[in-house]
Design a protein around this motif. Structure first.
Motif, PDB file in Angstrom:
ATOM      1  N   SER A  32      42.581   0.974  -8.119  1.00  0.00           N
ATOM      2  CA  SER A  32      42.465   1.513  -6.587  1.00  0.00           C
ATOM      3  C   SER A  32      42.800   0.225  -5.895  1.00  0.00           C
ATOM      4  CB  SER A  32      41.161   1.906  -6.451  1.00  0.00           C
ATOM      5  OG  SER A  32      40.188   0.990  -7.220  1.00  0.00           O
ATOM      6  N   ILE A  33      42.086  -0.982  -6.329  1.00  0.00           N
ATOM      7  CA  ILE A  33      42.642  -2.234  -5.487  1.00  0.00           C
ATOM      8  C   ILE A  33      43.069  -3.514  -6.809  1.00  0.00           C
ATOM      9  CG2 ILE A  33      41.689  -4.213  -4.371  1.00  0.00           C
ATOM     10  CD1 ILE A  33      39.791  -2.374  -2.959  1.00  0.00           C
ATOM     11  N   TYR A  34      44.309  -3.771  -6.494  1.00  0.00           N
ATOM     12  CA  TYR A  34      44.842  -4.803  -7.465  1.00  0.00           C
ATOM     13  C   TYR A  34      45.003  -6.109  -6.781  1.00  0.00           C
ATOM     14  CZ  TYR A  34      47.483  -7.100 -10.842  1.00  0.00           C
ATOM     15  OH  TYR A  34      48.057  -8.099 -11.917  1.00  0.00           O
ATOM     16  N   ALA A  35      44.394  -7.264  -7.306  1.00  0.00           N
ATOM     17  CA  ALA A  35      44.778  -8.503  -6.605  1.00  0.00           C
ATOM     18  C   ALA A  35      45.407  -9.341  -8.091  1.00  0.00           C
ATOM     19  CB  ALA A  35      43.857  -9.202  -5.897  1.00  0.00           C
ATOM     20  N   ALA A  36      46.525  -9.961  -8.024  1.00  0.00           N
ATOM     21  CA  ALA A  36      46.987 -10.797  -9.167  1.00  0.00           C
ATOM     22  C   ALA A  36      46.194 -12.152  -9.119  1.00  0.00           C
ATOM     23  CB  ALA A  36      48.328 -11.204  -9.147  1.00  0.00           C
ATOM     24  N   PHE A  51      40.478 -11.483  -5.085  1.00  0.00           N
ATOM     25  CA  PHE A  51      40.144 -10.542  -4.177  1.00  0.00           C
ATOM     26  C   PHE A  51      38.924 -11.063  -3.367  1.00  0.00           C
ATOM     27  CE2 PHE A  51      37.976  -6.092  -3.738  1.00  0.00           C
ATOM     28  CZ  PHE A  51      38.135  -6.128  -2.324  1.00  0.00           C
ATOM     29  N   ASN A  52      39.165 -11.405  -2.215  1.00  0.00           N
ATOM     30  CA  ASN A  52      37.870 -11.570  -1.075  1.00  0.00           C
ATOM     31  C   ASN A  52      37.581 -10.554  -0.494  1.00  0.00           C
ATOM     32  OD1 ASN A  52      38.026 -14.528  -2.242  1.00  0.00           O
ATOM     33  ND2 ASN A  52      40.059 -14.577  -1.069  1.00  0.00           N
ATOM     34  N   TYR A  53      35.933 -10.391  -0.172  1.00  0.00           N
ATOM     35  CA  TYR A  53      35.374  -9.369   0.459  1.00  0.00           C
ATOM     36  C   TYR A  53      34.389 -10.128   1.317  1.00  0.00           C
ATOM     37  CZ  TYR A  53      32.194  -5.974   2.064  1.00  0.00           C
ATOM     38  OH  TYR A  53      31.244  -5.050   2.780  1.00  0.00           O
ATOM     39  N   THR A  54      34.479 -10.103   2.787  1.00  0.00           N
ATOM     40  CA  THR A  54      33.347 -10.743   3.693  1.00  0.00           C
ATOM     41  C   THR A  54      32.866  -9.376   4.608  1.00  0.00           C
ATOM     42  OG1 THR A  54      35.168 -11.191   5.532  1.00  0.00           O
ATOM     43  CG2 THR A  54      34.654 -12.561   3.725  1.00  0.00           C
ATOM     44  N   GLY A  55      33.334  -8.394   4.684  1.00  0.00           N
ATOM     45  CA  GLY A  55      32.705  -7.286   5.393  1.00  0.00           C
ATOM     46  C   GLY A  55      33.586  -6.043   5.606  1.00  0.00           C
ATOM     47  N   GLY A  56      32.809  -5.152   6.032  1.00  0.00           N
ATOM     48  CA  GLY A  56      33.536  -3.788   6.100  1.00  0.00           C
ATOM     49  C   GLY A  56      33.052  -2.934   5.061  1.00  0.00           C
ATOM     50  N   ASN A  57      33.607  -1.670   4.861  1.00  0.00           N
ATOM     51  CA  ASN A  57      33.305  -0.502   4.149  1.00  0.00           C
ATOM     52  C   ASN A  57      34.365  -0.312   3.290  1.00  0.00           C
ATOM     53  OD1 ASN A  57      30.519  -0.081   5.156  1.00  0.00           O
ATOM     54  ND2 ASN A  57      31.566   0.845   6.822  1.00  0.00           N
ATOM     55  N   VAL A  58      34.407  -0.326   1.990  1.00  0.00           N
ATOM     56  CA  VAL A  58      35.223   0.227   0.848  1.00  0.00           C
ATOM     57  C   VAL A  58      34.842   0.959  -0.127  1.00  0.00           C
ATOM     58  CG1 VAL A  58      37.100  -0.913  -0.545  1.00  0.00           C
ATOM     59  CG2 VAL A  58      36.366  -2.325   1.419  1.00  0.00           C
ATOM     60  N   TYR A  59      35.667   2.075  -0.130  1.00  0.00           N
ATOM     61  CA  TYR A  59      35.333   3.313  -1.028  1.00  0.00           C
ATOM     62  C   TYR A  59      36.563   3.464  -1.892  1.00  0.00           C
ATOM     63  CZ  TYR A  59      31.531   3.482   2.306  1.00  0.00           C
ATOM     64  OH  TYR A  59      30.494   2.919   3.240  1.00  0.00           O
ATOM     65  N   ALA A  80      38.732   4.635  -5.768  1.00  0.00           N
ATOM     66  CA  ALA A  80      38.550   5.192  -6.764  1.00  0.00           C
ATOM     67  C   ALA A  80      39.975   4.897  -7.648  1.00  0.00           C
ATOM     68  CB  ALA A  80      38.142   6.799  -6.624  1.00  0.00           C
ATOM     69  N   GLY A  81      39.752   4.934  -8.990  1.00  0.00           N
ATOM     70  CA  GLY A  81      40.961   4.835  -9.647  1.00  0.00           C
ATOM     71  C   GLY A  81      40.488   4.599 -11.133  1.00  0.00           C
ATOM     72  N   ASN A  82      41.410   4.028 -12.048  1.00  0.00           N
ATOM     73  CA  ASN A  82      40.966   3.772 -13.349  1.00  0.00           C
ATOM     74  C   ASN A  82      40.660   2.377 -13.692  1.00  0.00           C
ATOM     75  OD1 ASN A  82      41.371   6.415 -14.722  1.00  0.00           O
ATOM     76  ND2 ASN A  82      43.635   6.019 -14.305  1.00  0.00           N
ATOM     77  N   GLN A  83      41.073   1.465 -12.824  1.00  0.00           N
ATOM     78  CA  GLN A  83      40.510   0.081 -12.783  1.00  0.00           C
ATOM     79  C   GLN A  83      40.316  -0.276 -11.369  1.00  0.00           C
ATOM     80  OE1 GLN A  83      42.599  -2.623 -15.660  1.00  0.00           O
ATOM     81  NE2 GLN A  83      43.650  -0.765 -16.770  1.00  0.00           N
ATOM     82  N   VAL A  84      39.820  -1.554 -11.345  1.00  0.00           N
ATOM     83  CA  VAL A  84      39.663  -2.158 -10.053  1.00  0.00           C
ATOM     84  C   VAL A  84      39.551  -3.618 -10.208  1.00  0.00           C
ATOM     85  CG1 VAL A  84      37.286  -1.954  -9.786  1.00  0.00           C
ATOM     86  CG2 VAL A  84      38.651  -2.163  -7.822  1.00  0.00           C
ATOM     87  N   THR A  85      40.108  -4.515  -9.300  1.00  0.00           N
ATOM     88  CA  THR A  85      40.019  -6.040  -9.246  1.00  0.00           C
ATOM     89  C   THR A  85      38.601  -6.105  -8.451  1.00  0.00           C
ATOM     90  OG1 THR A  85      42.316  -6.294  -9.334  1.00  0.00           O
ATOM     91  CG2 THR A  85      40.764  -8.268  -8.627  1.00  0.00           C
ATOM     92  N   PRO A  86      37.526  -6.704  -9.377  1.00  0.00           N
ATOM     93  CA  PRO A  86      36.410  -7.047  -8.699  1.00  0.00           C
ATOM     94  C   PRO A  86      36.356  -8.194  -7.532  1.00  0.00           C
ATOM     95  CG  PRO A  86      36.371  -7.743 -10.891  1.00  0.00           C
ATOM     96  CD  PRO A  86      37.688  -7.067 -10.743  1.00  0.00           C
ATOM     97  N   PRO A  87      35.776  -8.071  -6.547  1.00  0.00           N
ATOM     98  CA  PRO A  87      36.052  -9.112  -5.548  1.00  0.00           C
ATOM     99  C   PRO A  87      35.402 -10.490  -6.189  1.00  0.00           C
ATOM    100  CG  PRO A  87      34.093  -7.638  -4.987  1.00  0.00           C
ATOM    101  CD  PRO A  87      34.684  -7.054  -6.210  1.00  0.00           C
ATOM    102  N   ALA A  88      35.759 -11.688  -5.851  1.00  0.00           N
ATOM    103  CA  ALA A  88      35.311 -12.882  -6.323  1.00  0.00           C
ATOM    104  C   ALA A  88      33.997 -13.112  -5.856  1.00  0.00           C
ATOM    105  CB  ALA A  88      36.424 -14.095  -5.868  1.00  0.00           C
ATOM    106  N   SER A  89      33.678 -12.788  -4.543  1.00  0.00           N
ATOM    107  CA  SER A  89      32.300 -13.156  -4.065  1.00  0.00           C
ATOM    108  C   SER A  89      32.167 -12.105  -2.837  1.00  0.00           C
ATOM    109  CB  SER A  89      32.294 -14.389  -3.514  1.00  0.00           C
ATOM    110  OG  SER A  89      33.022 -14.748  -2.631  1.00  0.00           O
ATOM    111  N   THR A  90      30.816 -11.940  -2.601  1.00  0.00           N
ATOM    112  CA  THR A  90      30.479 -10.930  -1.568  1.00  0.00           C
ATOM    113  C   THR A  90      29.204 -11.500  -0.953  1.00  0.00           C
ATOM    114  OG1 THR A  90      29.215  -9.436  -3.023  1.00  0.00           O
ATOM    115  CG2 THR A  90      31.564  -8.894  -2.623  1.00  0.00           C
ATOM    116  N   PRO A  91      29.111 -11.253   0.187  1.00  0.00           N
ATOM    117  CA  PRO A  91      27.911 -11.730   1.019  1.00  0.00           C
ATOM    118  C   PRO A  91      26.595 -10.933   0.839  1.00  0.00           C
ATOM    119  CG  PRO A  91      29.426 -10.143   2.482  1.00  0.00           C
ATOM    120  CD  PRO A  91      29.965 -10.370   1.319  1.00  0.00           C
TER     121      PRO A  91
END
Length: 430
Positions: free
Chosen positions: A326-330, A333-341, A343-354
């Motif tokens: 659903s989300i792929y970063a080679a 993947f950085n996340y600092t805010g917002g809403n993300v939903y 769905a897929g077979n895989q996903v790149t997990p965020p490196a860090s979250t608040p």
């Protein structure tokens, strides 16, 4: 492959310099009007046909064997140079070229559902009319274009441009030789291009696409172009914004929005359906705001570099292949805010979250069209409807806190209750 390029001749639009500091003489105005009257382009609507040839040249790629417009013959190409002054009285030059050539292509019938057509679409105007003079007091834009009159627009100089109207085989093409800054405002635009990007940014120091407040815009592409592989494609960094505007993208070739550099979404509402990734970038994808609903045939969004999500709301559905995300970063993947939903077979997990985040793992998978409800402490946080089969659901939100009870509902059936802890919460559901 034969191309027919119909470029906009903006003749008298910019001849008045800033705030009317200089005026054209009568002879200059007369001369410009004579040129304007010399440019007439006629179009006839014919059924779509598939194009089997794809050019990789930097020239605008709009009119090939997949064209459904016939262009009237004009013996002379008309070039108009209009000078306009900025606030410091430094002259800039905008050059637009209109070419009309004899159409020697043949057309064959093709199914009417090749390109989605809305009920509100109208046929292109049969004749190009000379633009009326627009003074600074009348418009904040350097040039205003109507696709109904000129379906192929070529922008060769920096400035602020407004585009309106419908083109069944059209394109906005940007190529500024001095890599100037270009801002294009879409205000009720509807463009289909059956064998190339609807918007192609070949070269610009900075290109911004803005959605006019309250406007709804549609872009579609097709063909098999592996080089310019987005409905909106840019060789440089592309920034898109528009707090009160909407953009619906249907990608029949590859990606919805693609860039060889970065894609930055600032604001606006987006609905993207793509046979490949909804958004694709070689360097970085950044979302600072907006409401995005993305349905990808391969990945939802994909970056060969980084992904940064700092705000907005995103509903992302990835492809059905086992390795697609659903989300792929080679890289990161950085996340600092917002809403993300997502769905897929895989996903790149965020490196860090608040704050904590949730990843659901459906061991037996789940079917396309299923309804997934995400509930925190008895309150529904979001509902998603993935358009492909999926195994993994990612939930990122500032509303997730340590100690909350999380429950997932798949088509109305509740999972066990999970307790949220710090960092990643991987919940497995059989």
């Amino acid at each position: 492959m034969n191309y027919k390029r119909v470029f906009v001749a903006v003749l008298s639009v910019l001849m008045l310099t800033a705030c009317g500091k200089e005026k054209n003489t009568d002879s200059e105005s007369s001369s410009q009007q004579e040129i304007a009257n010399a440019v007439t382009t006629a179009f006839e609507t014919e059924p779509y046909i598939e194009s089997t040839e794809i050019s990789t040249s930097a020239e605008p790629k709009v009119k090939t064997t997949a064209v459904k417009s016939a262009v009237s013959t004009a013996s002379t190409a008309v070039t108009t140079v209009a000078e306009f002054a900025n606030s410091s009285a430094t002259a800039k030059t905008a050059v637009t070229t209109a070419n009309a050539g004899e159409n020697n292509n043949t057309a064959e019938n093709k199914s009417s559902d090749t390109v989605k057509v809305t009920e509100t679409e109208k046929s292109p105007a049969t004749t190009t009319k000379p633009s009326e003079t627009i003074t600074e007091s009348e418009s904040k834009y350097d040039v205003e274009f109507s696709l109904d009159e000129t379906p192929v627009i070529r922008i060769t100089a920096g400035g602020d441009y407004l585009v309106r109207g419908y083109a069944s085989e059209g394109q906005i093409y940007v190529d500024t030789e001095n890599e100037e800054k270009v801002e294009i405002t879409l205000d009720g635009v509807d463009i289909s291009c059956s064998d190339a990007p609807a918007i192609l940014v070949n070269q610009a120091k900075r290109c911004v696409i803005k959605l006019a407040d309250g406007s709804v815009n549609y872009l579609r592409d097709g063909g098999n172009d592996k080089v310019n592989d987005g409905v909106i494609f840019s060789n440089d960094t592309l920034r898109i914004k528009g707090e009160g505007g909407t953009l619906e993208i249907t990608a029949g070739n590859a990606h919805g929005i693609a860039s060889d550099d970065d894609v930055i979404i600032e604001s606006g509402t987006y609905i993207i359906n793509a046979v490949k990734s909804g958004i694709f970038a070689h360097d970085d994808i950044t979302v600072n705001g907006g409401d995005l609903r993305i349905y990808g045939g391969t990945n939802g969004i994909k970056s060969k570099g980084t992904v940064n999500i700092n705000g907005g709301t995103m509903y992302i559905s990835g492809g059905s292949k086992e390795e697609k995300s659903s989300i792929y970063a080679a890289t990161v993947f950085n996340y600092t805010g917002g809403n993300v939903y997502a769905a897929g077979n895989q996903v790149t997990p965020p490196a860090s979250t608040p704050n904590p985040y949730i990843v659901l793992n459906y061991l037996n998978g789940a079917s396309a069209g299923s309804t997934v409800g995400l509930v925190l402490d008895g309150m529904e946080n979001a509902v998603i409807n993935p358009h492909n089969n999926f195994r993994c659901v990612l939930m990122l939100s500032s509303d997730i806190y340590v100690g909350e009870t999380f429950t997932a509902y798949l088509d109305g059936t509740a999972s066990e209750d999970f307790t949220v802890s710090e960092g990643q919460n991987l919940f497995t559901i059989e």
